[in-house]
Design a protein around this motif. Structure first.
Motif, PDB file in Angstrom:
ATOM      1  N   ALA A  19      48.856  40.394  36.564  1.00 28.29           N
ATOM      2  CA  ALA A  19      47.785  40.489  35.573  1.00 28.29           C
ATOM      3  C   ALA A  19      48.297  39.998  34.223  1.00 28.29           C
ATOM      4  O   ALA A  19      49.492  40.083  33.924  1.00 28.29           O
ATOM      5  N   ARG A  20      47.390  39.487  33.416  1.00 29.79           N
ATOM      6  CA  ARG A  20      47.796  39.006  32.098  1.00 29.79           C
ATOM      7  C   ARG A  20      46.614  39.058  31.143  1.00 29.79           C
ATOM      8  O   ARG A  20      45.474  39.281  31.555  1.00 29.79           O
ATOM      9  N   LYS A  21      46.902  38.835  29.862  1.00 29.11           N
ATOM     10  CA  LYS A  21      45.866  38.817  28.842  1.00 29.11           C
ATOM     11  C   LYS A  21      45.954  37.515  28.045  1.00 29.11           C
ATOM     12  O   LYS A  21      47.064  37.045  27.730  1.00 29.11           O
ATOM     13  N   ILE A 124      38.792  30.758  35.249  1.00 32.19           N
ATOM     14  CA  ILE A 124      39.130  32.168  35.080  1.00 32.19           C
ATOM     15  C   ILE A 124      38.542  32.946  36.250  1.00 32.19           C
ATOM     16  O   ILE A 124      37.379  32.771  36.603  1.00 32.19           O
ATOM     17  N   PRO A 125      39.329  33.811  36.894  1.00 29.18           N
ATOM     18  CA  PRO A 125      38.888  34.409  38.155  1.00 29.18           C
ATOM     19  C   PRO A 125      37.859  35.529  37.984  1.00 29.18           C
ATOM     20  O   PRO A 125      37.758  36.141  36.908  1.00 29.18           O
ATOM     21  N   ARG A 127      36.252  39.231  38.266  1.00 27.16           N
ATOM     22  CA  ARG A 127      36.770  40.547  37.883  1.00 27.16           C
ATOM     23  C   ARG A 127      37.477  40.532  36.540  1.00 27.16           C
ATOM     24  O   ARG A 127      37.876  41.595  36.037  1.00 27.16           O
ATOM     25  N   THR A 128      37.654  39.358  35.925  1.00 24.60           N
ATOM     26  CA  THR A 128      38.208  39.315  34.576  1.00 24.60           C
ATOM     27  C   THR A 128      37.247  40.023  33.618  1.00 24.60           C
ATOM     28  O   THR A 128      36.031  39.866  33.711  1.00 24.60           O
ATOM     29  N   ARG A 139      31.919  41.459  32.210  1.00 25.64           N
ATOM     30  CA  ARG A 139      32.700  41.285  33.430  1.00 25.64           C
ATOM     31  C   ARG A 139      32.339  39.932  34.050  1.00 25.64           C
ATOM     32  O   ARG A 139      31.161  39.634  34.256  1.00 25.64           O
ATOM     33  N   ALA A 196      40.670  38.058  27.174  1.00 23.90           N
ATOM     34  CA  ALA A 196      40.397  37.978  28.606  1.00 23.90           C
ATOM     35  C   ALA A 196      41.470  38.782  29.334  1.00 23.90           C
ATOM     36  O   ALA A 196      42.655  38.447  29.288  1.00 23.90           O
ATOM     37  N   ILE A 198      42.822  39.470  32.625  1.00 25.32           N
ATOM     38  CA  ILE A 198      42.785  38.823  33.937  1.00 25.32           C
ATOM     39  C   ILE A 198      43.526  39.699  34.944  1.00 25.32           C
ATOM     40  O   ILE A 198      44.681  40.070  34.718  1.00 25.32           O
ATOM     41  N   GLN A 201      46.165  38.392  40.967  1.00 22.81           N
ATOM     42  CA  GLN A 201      45.509  37.432  41.860  1.00 22.81           C
ATOM     43  C   GLN A 201      46.385  37.143  43.069  1.00 22.81           C
ATOM     44  O   GLN A 201      47.611  37.120  42.976  1.00 22.81           O
TER      45      GLN A 201
END
Length: 207
Positions: A19-21, A124-125, A127-128, A139, A196, A198, A201
Motif C-alpha cells: 500500500a502507498r499514498k 489507479i486501482p 478500492r483506492t 472511493r 490517494a 492506494i 495490490q
C-alpha cells in the motif's frame, strides 16, 4: 479432481505491491446544470452527499444498467458506483493528440473533478480512497471506459470533423479517468490538496 492451487501455496506465490499514498491537487470542479445535461461546467465548489453530486446527471444511490453491464437487461436498477467522474490534464492532452485536436476539455466529457499530480491517473486501482483536504472521501470503483456518448459531445465542440464519436472510444481506453462514489460527504473546491490512499495490490491467479 480439482487442480486449484491450495490457499497456502497461492499466498506464498503472490507478488504483493505494498500500500502507498500519493498526494496531488484539485485543479477544477465541475457539474451539470441540469440532470439531463451530459457536458459539465466549472463551479465554485462541489457539494457531495452519499447520493453523489446533488442535481448532477450521475447523482443518485442507484442507476440504470447500460451497455457497460451486459450481464443485466438494459435498464435494470443497480447500485450507483459511478457517481463522480475524475480526470487529469495529462491524459486529456494525450487523448487530444491521438484525436488530432488542439484540446479535449474535461467539461466536454462530463468530468466532475480534475486532479493534478497523479501519473497515469486512469490506472489507479479500485478500492483506492481519494481523501480531500476538507475531509471528503471518494472511493474509486475503477477506470472509466470511453464511450460514443462522450465522443459525440466532443464532436459537438469541434465542428467540421467527422467520426470523432467513434474515434474517441478507440484512442481513449485507459485514459478516460476514473469513476467513484462518495464514501464520506463534504465539499470539494479547486486548489484543495488530495491524497490517494492506494491499497495493497496483487494478481489473483487461481490456476
Amino acid at each position: 479432481m480439482s487442480s486449484a492451487v491450495s490457499p497456502d501455496a497461492m499466498i506464498e506465490q503472490l507478488t504483493i505491491t505494498p500500500a502507498r499514498k500519493l498526494t496531488g491537487q484539485v485543479s477544477d470542479v465541475l457539474k451539470t446544470l441540469s440532470p439531463g445535461d451530459f457536458a459539465t461546467q466549472s463551479c465554485n465548489a462541489l457539494d457531495l452527499e452519499f447520493s453523489g453530486i446533488s442535481g448532477d446527471r450521475h447523482g443518485g444511490f442507484t442507476r440504470k444498467s447500460g451497455g457497460r453491464e451486459p450481464w443485466y437487461p438494459r435498464g435494470t436498477e443497480m447500485c450507483n458506483e459511478r457517481q463522480v467522474s475524475i480526470l487529469c490534464p495529462g491524459e486529456l492532452a494525450l487523448v487530444a493528440q491521438r484525436m488530432e485536436l488542439e484540446t479535449v476539455e474535461a467539461a466536454w466529457i462530463g468530468g466532475n473533478i480534475v486532479l493534478e499530480g497523479f501519473p497515469n491517473l486512469s490506472l489507479i486501482p479500485p478500492r483506492t480512497r481519494l481523501v480531500f483536504d476538507g475531509g471528503t472521501v471518494i472511493r474509486v470503483d475503477g477506470d472509466n471506459a470511453p464511450c460514443r456518448v462522450a465522443g459525440r459531445s466532443i464532436a459537438a465542440h469541434v465542428p467540421g470533423r467527422d467520426g470523432l464519436d467513434l474515434l474517441f472510444p478507440k484512442v481513449a481506453k485507459r485514459l478516460r479517468g476514473l469513476v467513484g462514489y462518495v464514501e464520506k460527504p463534504g465539499t470539494i473546491s479547486a486548489g484543495e490538496s488530495v491524497t490517494a490512499v492506494i491499497p495493497e495490490q496483487w494478481i489473483y491467479n487461481p490456476a
